[in-house]
Design a protein around this motif. Structure first.
Motif, PDB file in Angstrom:
ATOM      1  N   UNK A   1       7.931  -0.624  -0.650  1.00  0.00           N
ATOM      2  CA  UNK A   1       7.686  -0.993   0.747  1.00  0.00           C
ATOM      3  C   UNK A   1       6.193  -1.208   1.002  1.00  0.00           C
ATOM      4  N   UNK A   2       5.362  -0.307   0.430  1.00  0.00           N
ATOM      5  CA  UNK A   2       3.907  -0.439   0.589  1.00  0.00           C
ATOM      6  C   UNK A   2       3.414  -1.709  -0.090  1.00  0.00           C
ATOM      7  N   UNK A   3       3.951  -2.009  -1.260  1.00  0.00           N
ATOM      8  CA  UNK A   3       3.544  -3.204  -1.992  1.00  0.00           C
ATOM      9  C   UNK A   3       3.887  -4.473  -1.217  1.00  0.00           C
ATOM     10  N   UNK A   4       5.079  -4.480  -0.626  1.00  0.00           N
ATOM     11  CA  UNK A   4       5.497  -5.643   0.167  1.00  0.00           C
ATOM     12  C   UNK A   4       4.602  -5.792   1.392  1.00  0.00           C
ATOM     13  N   UNK A   5       4.312  -4.669   2.023  1.00  0.00           N
ATOM     14  CA  UNK A   5       3.459  -4.691   3.208  1.00  0.00           C
ATOM     15  C   UNK A   5       2.057  -5.193   2.856  1.00  0.00           C
ATOM     16  N   UNK A   6       1.516  -4.717   1.731  1.00  0.00           N
ATOM     17  CA  UNK A   6       0.195  -5.162   1.287  1.00  0.00           C
ATOM     18  C   UNK A   6       0.184  -6.654   0.960  1.00  0.00           C
ATOM     19  N   UNK A   7       1.268  -7.122   0.330  1.00  0.00           N
ATOM     20  CA  UNK A   7       1.365  -8.545  -0.014  1.00  0.00           C
ATOM     21  C   UNK A   7       1.404  -9.394   1.250  1.00  0.00           C
ATOM     22  N   UNK A   8       2.152  -8.943   2.259  1.00  0.00           N
ATOM     23  CA  UNK A   8       2.225  -9.674   3.521  1.00  0.00           C
ATOM     24  C   UNK A   8       0.880  -9.686   4.225  1.00  0.00           C
ATOM     25  N   UNK A   9       0.184  -8.542   4.196  1.00  0.00           N
ATOM     26  CA  UNK A   9      -1.134  -8.449   4.814  1.00  0.00           C
ATOM     27  C   UNK A   9      -2.119  -9.368   4.107  1.00  0.00           C
ATOM     28  N   UNK A  10      -2.083  -9.378   2.774  1.00  0.00           N
ATOM     29  CA  UNK A  10      -2.979 -10.243   1.996  1.00  0.00           C
ATOM     30  C   UNK A  10      -2.708 -11.709   2.308  1.00  0.00           C
ATOM     31  N   UNK A  11      -1.420 -12.052   2.403  1.00  0.00           N
ATOM     32  CA  UNK A  11      -1.054 -13.440   2.703  1.00  0.00           C
ATOM     33  C   UNK A  11      -1.557 -13.851   4.081  1.00  0.00           C
ATOM     34  N   UNK A  12      -1.441 -12.943   5.067  1.00  0.00           N
ATOM     35  CA  UNK A  12      -1.909 -13.237   6.419  1.00  0.00           C
ATOM     36  C   UNK A  12      -3.420 -13.411   6.455  1.00  0.00           C
ATOM     37  N   UNK A  13      -4.137 -12.541   5.745  1.00  0.00           N
ATOM     38  CA  UNK A  13      -5.603 -12.628   5.689  1.00  0.00           C
ATOM     39  C   UNK A  13      -6.033 -13.918   5.001  1.00  0.00           C
TER      40      UNK A  13
END
Length: 200
Positions: free
Chosen positions: A1-13
């Motif tokens: 879940x943390x990895x998915x959240x980090x990936x989404x955050x990175x994509x948004x940034x």
């Protein structure tokens, strides 16, 4: 879940960084030209490319006389400077110009600003319209309209991008108008000086 959240955050940034790079390039293009027609076409092209809309129309506004004039348009099918319809005094474009407030209309068939035209077959494909003022401070210099044939296509990211684009566009339009006024003044002064020299 943390990895998915980090990936989404990175994509948004990453997406936001790309948008700022694009806006920076647009700003350089806008501020390096004093040709108003070129400026308007750059704005229309960028708005259409980002929004994937059916068409983008830009109007210039004379706040003192409360008049709109056609600036440019760009259509998804490649047409340039083909005006869909003249702005109506009680329509969305004049409303945005007078108030300086953006309008997002997702159901034109039941919106009071479209009551007199929505039964016209030419307006039937319109499902969403975004109308934004081009403002410098409190002064409205123009309006750009973006028309969509789908609903639910205007999100926060698109609004944020177009708001930044509109701010850059307003500065560029103001600069182009100032340059044109300066050029006209210079030419008049030169004509006066020439006539004085001839008289002497």
């Amino acid at each position: 879940a943390i990895a998915i959240q980090n990936a989404q955050l990175f994509e948004a940034v990453q997406q936001r960084a790309e948008e700022f790079q694009t806006l920076r390039a647009i700003a350089v293009d806008l501020l390096s030209s004093t040709n108003l027609s070129h400026l308007l076409r750059v704005i229309a092209h960028q708005a259409l490319a980002k929004s994937q809309a059916k068409d983008v129309h830009i109007y210039l506004y004379d706040q003192e006389r409360e008049e709109l004039t056609f600036g440019t348009s760009l259509w998804a099918n490649g047409q340039i400077d083909v005006e869909f319809a003249k702005p109506r005094r009680d329509g969305v474009t004049y409303t945005v110009a007078r108030t300086g407030e953006a309008q997002i209309i997702s159901d034109p068939a039941n919106h009071p600003l479209f009551g007199d035209v929505i039964h016209d077959p030419a307006w039937a494909p319109l499902e969403t319209m975004l109308s934004m003022p081009l403002k410098r401070g409190d002064e409205v210099l123009g309006v750009f309209n973006i028309a969509f044939e789908q609903r639910g296509v205007v999100n926060e990211d698109l609004l944020h991008y177009l708001d930044l684009l509109a701010s850059q566009a307003a500065v560029a339009i103001a600069n182009a108008r100032l340059w044109e006024a300066t050029r006209i003044g210079r030419d008049r002064l030169q004509a006066i000086l020439n006539s004085i020299h001839d008289g002497i």
